[in-house]
Design a protein around this motif. Structure first.
Motif, PDB file in Angstrom:
ATOM      1  N   ALA A  50      -9.677   7.012  -5.542  1.00  0.00           N
ATOM      2  CA  ALA A  50     -11.126   6.946  -5.346  1.00  0.00           C
ATOM      3  C   ALA A  50     -11.826   7.817  -6.377  1.00  0.00           C
ATOM      4  O   ALA A  50     -11.328   8.889  -6.722  1.00  0.00           O
ATOM      5  CB  ALA A  50     -11.513   7.398  -3.943  1.00  0.00           C
ATOM      6  N   ASP A  51     -12.944   7.345  -6.870  1.00  0.00           N
ATOM      7  CA  ASP A  51     -13.822   8.130  -7.738  1.00  0.00           C
ATOM      8  C   ASP A  51     -14.991   8.609  -6.901  1.00  0.00           C
ATOM      9  O   ASP A  51     -15.514   7.865  -6.070  1.00  0.00           O
ATOM     10  CB  ASP A  51     -14.338   7.289  -8.901  1.00  0.00           C
ATOM     11  N   PHE A  52     -15.413   9.852  -7.117  1.00  0.00           N
ATOM     12  CA  PHE A  52     -16.527  10.421  -6.378  1.00  0.00           C
ATOM     13  C   PHE A  52     -17.649  10.773  -7.341  1.00  0.00           C
ATOM     14  O   PHE A  52     -17.412  11.020  -8.524  1.00  0.00           O
ATOM     15  CB  PHE A  52     -16.090  11.677  -5.622  1.00  0.00           C
ATOM     16  N   VAL A  53     -18.865  10.821  -6.837  1.00  0.00           N
ATOM     17  CA  VAL A  53     -20.030  11.135  -7.662  1.00  0.00           C
ATOM     18  C   VAL A  53     -20.549  12.512  -7.257  1.00  0.00           C
ATOM     19  O   VAL A  53     -20.949  12.703  -6.098  1.00  0.00           O
ATOM     20  CB  VAL A  53     -21.140  10.079  -7.480  1.00  0.00           C
ATOM     21  N   PRO A  54     -20.540  13.469  -8.189  1.00  0.00           N
ATOM     22  CA  PRO A  54     -21.044  14.801  -7.850  1.00  0.00           C
ATOM     23  C   PRO A  54     -22.578  14.831  -7.850  1.00  0.00           C
ATOM     24  O   PRO A  54     -23.228  14.018  -8.502  1.00  0.00           O
ATOM     25  CB  PRO A  54     -20.489  15.680  -8.970  1.00  0.00           C
ATOM     26  N   ASP A  55     -23.125  15.811  -7.109  1.00  0.00           N
ATOM     27  CA  ASP A  55     -24.574  16.012  -7.145  1.00  0.00           C
ATOM     28  C   ASP A  55     -24.926  16.826  -8.394  1.00  0.00           C
ATOM     29  O   ASP A  55     -24.045  17.121  -9.221  1.00  0.00           O
ATOM     30  CB  ASP A  55     -25.072  16.675  -5.854  1.00  0.00           C
ATOM     31  N   ALA A  56     -26.176  17.187  -8.548  1.00  0.00           N
ATOM     32  CA  ALA A  56     -26.643  17.878  -9.761  1.00  0.00           C
ATOM     33  C   ALA A  56     -25.941  19.216  -9.976  1.00  0.00           C
ATOM     34  O   ALA A  56     -25.818  19.679 -11.115  1.00  0.00           O
ATOM     35  CB  ALA A  56     -28.156  18.083  -9.693  1.00  0.00           C
ATOM     36  N   SER A  57     -25.437  19.829  -8.914  1.00  0.00           N
ATOM     37  CA  SER A  57     -24.752  21.124  -9.059  1.00  0.00           C
ATOM     38  C   SER A  57     -23.235  20.965  -9.207  1.00  0.00           C
ATOM     39  O   SER A  57     -22.516  21.953  -9.286  1.00  0.00           O
ATOM     40  CB  SER A  57     -25.078  22.029  -7.869  1.00  0.00           C
ATOM     41  N   GLY A  58     -22.738  19.717  -9.235  1.00  0.00           N
ATOM     42  CA  GLY A  58     -21.315  19.463  -9.428  1.00  0.00           C
ATOM     43  C   GLY A  58     -20.527  19.337  -8.141  1.00  0.00           C
ATOM     44  O   GLY A  58     -19.333  19.070  -8.168  1.00  0.00           O
ATOM     45  N   TRP A  95     -19.316  17.662  -4.557  1.00  0.00           N
ATOM     46  CA  TRP A  95     -19.047  16.284  -4.160  1.00  0.00           C
ATOM     47  C   TRP A  95     -18.236  16.261  -2.870  1.00  0.00           C
ATOM     48  O   TRP A  95     -17.660  17.257  -2.460  1.00  0.00           O
ATOM     49  CB  TRP A  95     -18.278  15.550  -5.268  1.00  0.00           C
ATOM     50  N   HIS A  96     -18.172  15.125  -2.247  1.00  0.00           N
ATOM     51  CA  HIS A  96     -17.285  14.839  -1.125  1.00  0.00           C
ATOM     52  C   HIS A  96     -17.167  13.325  -1.040  1.00  0.00           C
ATOM     53  O   HIS A  96     -17.967  12.601  -1.626  1.00  0.00           O
ATOM     54  CB  HIS A  96     -17.807  15.432   0.188  1.00  0.00           C
ATOM     55  N   GLY A  97     -16.168  12.863  -0.345  1.00  0.00           N
ATOM     56  CA  GLY A  97     -16.010  11.424  -0.225  1.00  0.00           C
ATOM     57  C   GLY A  97     -14.804  11.056   0.598  1.00  0.00           C
ATOM     58  O   GLY A  97     -14.170  11.911   1.216  1.00  0.00           O
ATOM     59  N   GLN A  98     -14.510   9.771   0.572  1.00  0.00           N
ATOM     60  CA  GLN A  98     -13.399   9.249   1.357  1.00  0.00           C
ATOM     61  C   GLN A  98     -12.493   8.403   0.475  1.00  0.00           C
ATOM     62  O   GLN A  98     -12.956   7.769  -0.475  1.00  0.00           O
ATOM     63  CB  GLN A  98     -13.926   8.413   2.514  1.00  0.00           C
ATOM     64  N   VAL A  99     -11.218   8.419   0.826  1.00  0.00           N
ATOM     65  CA  VAL A  99     -10.228   7.601   0.136  1.00  0.00           C
ATOM     66  C   VAL A  99      -9.280   7.057   1.199  1.00  0.00           C
ATOM     67  O   VAL A  99      -8.857   7.784   2.095  1.00  0.00           O
ATOM     68  CB  VAL A  99      -9.491   8.394  -0.973  1.00  0.00           C
ATOM     69  N   GLN A 100      -8.984   5.767   1.092  1.00  0.00           N
ATOM     70  CA  GLN A 100      -8.147   5.121   2.101  1.00  0.00           C
ATOM     71  C   GLN A 100      -6.690   5.062   1.652  1.00  0.00           C
ATOM     72  O   GLN A 100      -6.395   4.750   0.491  1.00  0.00           O
ATOM     73  CB  GLN A 100      -8.646   3.706   2.377  1.00  0.00           C
ATOM     74  N   VAL A 101      -5.796   5.359   2.588  1.00  0.00           N
ATOM     75  CA  VAL A 101      -4.366   5.180   2.348  1.00  0.00           C
ATOM     76  C   VAL A 101      -4.104   3.680   2.424  1.00  0.00           C
ATOM     77  O   VAL A 101      -4.430   3.033   3.417  1.00  0.00           O
ATOM     78  CB  VAL A 101      -3.525   5.931   3.405  1.00  0.00           C
ATOM     79  N   GLN A 102      -3.565   3.118   1.352  1.00  0.00           N
ATOM     80  CA  GLN A 102      -3.353   1.670   1.279  1.00  0.00           C
ATOM     81  C   GLN A 102      -2.484   1.156   2.417  1.00  0.00           C
ATOM     82  O   GLN A 102      -1.563   1.839   2.864  1.00  0.00           O
ATOM     83  CB  GLN A 102      -2.666   1.295  -0.041  1.00  0.00           C
ATOM     84  N   VAL A 103      -2.806  -0.046   2.839  1.00  0.00           N
ATOM     85  CA  VAL A 103      -1.935  -0.759   3.774  1.00  0.00           C
ATOM     86  C   VAL A 103      -1.035  -1.624   2.897  1.00  0.00           C
ATOM     87  O   VAL A 103      -1.432  -2.694   2.448  1.00  0.00           O
ATOM     88  CB  VAL A 103      -2.751  -1.630   4.756  1.00  0.00           C
ATOM     89  N   SER A 104       0.138  -1.097   2.587  1.00  0.00           N
ATOM     90  CA  SER A 104       1.077  -1.805   1.715  1.00  0.00           C
ATOM     91  C   SER A 104       2.445  -1.168   1.877  1.00  0.00           C
ATOM     92  O   SER A 104       2.561  -0.063   2.415  1.00  0.00           O
ATOM     93  CB  SER A 104       0.625  -1.719   0.253  1.00  0.00           C
ATOM     94  N   PRO A 105       3.473  -1.832   1.388  1.00  0.00           N
ATOM     95  CA  PRO A 105       4.818  -1.238   1.455  1.00  0.00           C
ATOM     96  C   PRO A 105       4.910   0.095   0.712  1.00  0.00           C
ATOM     97  O   PRO A 105       5.771   0.909   1.006  1.00  0.00           O
ATOM     98  CB  PRO A 105       5.714  -2.294   0.799  1.00  0.00           C
ATOM     99  N   ARG A 106       4.006   0.324  -0.256  1.00  0.00           N
ATOM    100  CA  ARG A 106       4.006   1.588  -0.995  1.00  0.00           C
ATOM    101  C   ARG A 106       3.754   2.780  -0.079  1.00  0.00           C
ATOM    102  O   ARG A 106       4.204   3.876  -0.347  1.00  0.00           O
ATOM    103  CB  ARG A 106       2.891   1.602  -2.047  1.00  0.00           C
ATOM    104  N   ALA A 107       2.954   2.574   0.966  1.00  0.00           N
ATOM    105  CA  ALA A 107       2.525   3.679   1.827  1.00  0.00           C
ATOM    106  C   ALA A 107       3.450   3.843   3.024  1.00  0.00           C
ATOM    107  O   ALA A 107       3.013   3.895   4.166  1.00  0.00           O
ATOM    108  CB  ALA A 107       1.088   3.451   2.280  1.00  0.00           C
ATOM    109  N   GLY A 108       4.741   3.944   2.751  1.00  0.00           N
ATOM    110  CA  GLY A 108       5.705   4.138   3.823  1.00  0.00           C
ATOM    111  C   GLY A 108       5.658   5.554   4.362  1.00  0.00           C
ATOM    112  O   GLY A 108       5.012   6.431   3.783  1.00  0.00           O
ATOM    113  N   PRO A 109       6.331   5.797   5.470  1.00  0.00           N
ATOM    114  CA  PRO A 109       6.345   7.137   6.043  1.00  0.00           C
ATOM    115  C   PRO A 109       6.868   8.156   5.037  1.00  0.00           C
ATOM    116  O   PRO A 109       7.765   7.868   4.246  1.00  0.00           O
ATOM    117  CB  PRO A 109       7.307   7.004   7.229  1.00  0.00           C
TER     118      PRO A 109
END
Length: 142
Positions: A88-96, A98-112
């Motif tokens: 995920a890419d996030f956009v900082p505010d004027a002071s730098g 930031w916060h945001g969200q990123v999802q863990v993919q639903v795919s075989p890559r995201a195994g336990p």
């Protein structure tokens, strides 16, 4: 893989104005650290499809941050590396800040297993501008 952690510092004595090396100084072992910090929730009980909330302390000096979710030991420079389970890419505010969200993919890559949230800030020329210490989280079977 972050640029933080154990590092050796080296220096050379050079002649002015030619820059010719006169002699090297002995390397010094040290640790590179930062005042920047990441906060990731949730860190446990994560399943494929879970959305992680990422907040920071310290901000990005000049550019925007990118978060990569990946297993330990993978290089951060290429989010398309095998094993990457979210980006995920996030956009900082004027002071730098930031916060945001990123999802863990639903795919075989995201195994336990164990994964890391790796965030780095890019400057205007896409050079690395700031690093954050890695934060771990665990994916459990869904």
């Amino acid at each position: 893989m972050s640029e933080l952690g154990a590092a050796n510092t080296q220096a050379w004595c050079a002649a002015y104005p030619t820059g010719q090396t006169r002699f090297p100084y002995p390397p010094i072992a040290g640790t590179v650290s930062t005042f920047r910090r990441l906060h990731v929730t949730p860190a446990t009980g994560v399943h494929p499809g879970t959305v992680l909330t990422v907040t920071e302390t310290g901000g990005c000096p000049k550019g925007g941050p990118t978060a990569v979710l990946q297993p330990p030991g993978r290089p951060m420079l290429d989010p398309s590396q095998p094993g990457t389970v979210g980006v995920a890419d996030f956009v900082p505010d004027a002071s730098g800040h930031w916060h945001g969200q990123v999802q863990v993919q639903v795919s075989p890559r995201a195994g336990p297993g164990s994964y890391l949230v790796d965030v780095f800030c890019f400057g205007p020329g896409r050079e690395y501008d700031a690093y954050y210490p890695l934060v771990g989280f665990t994916v459990t079977a869904s």
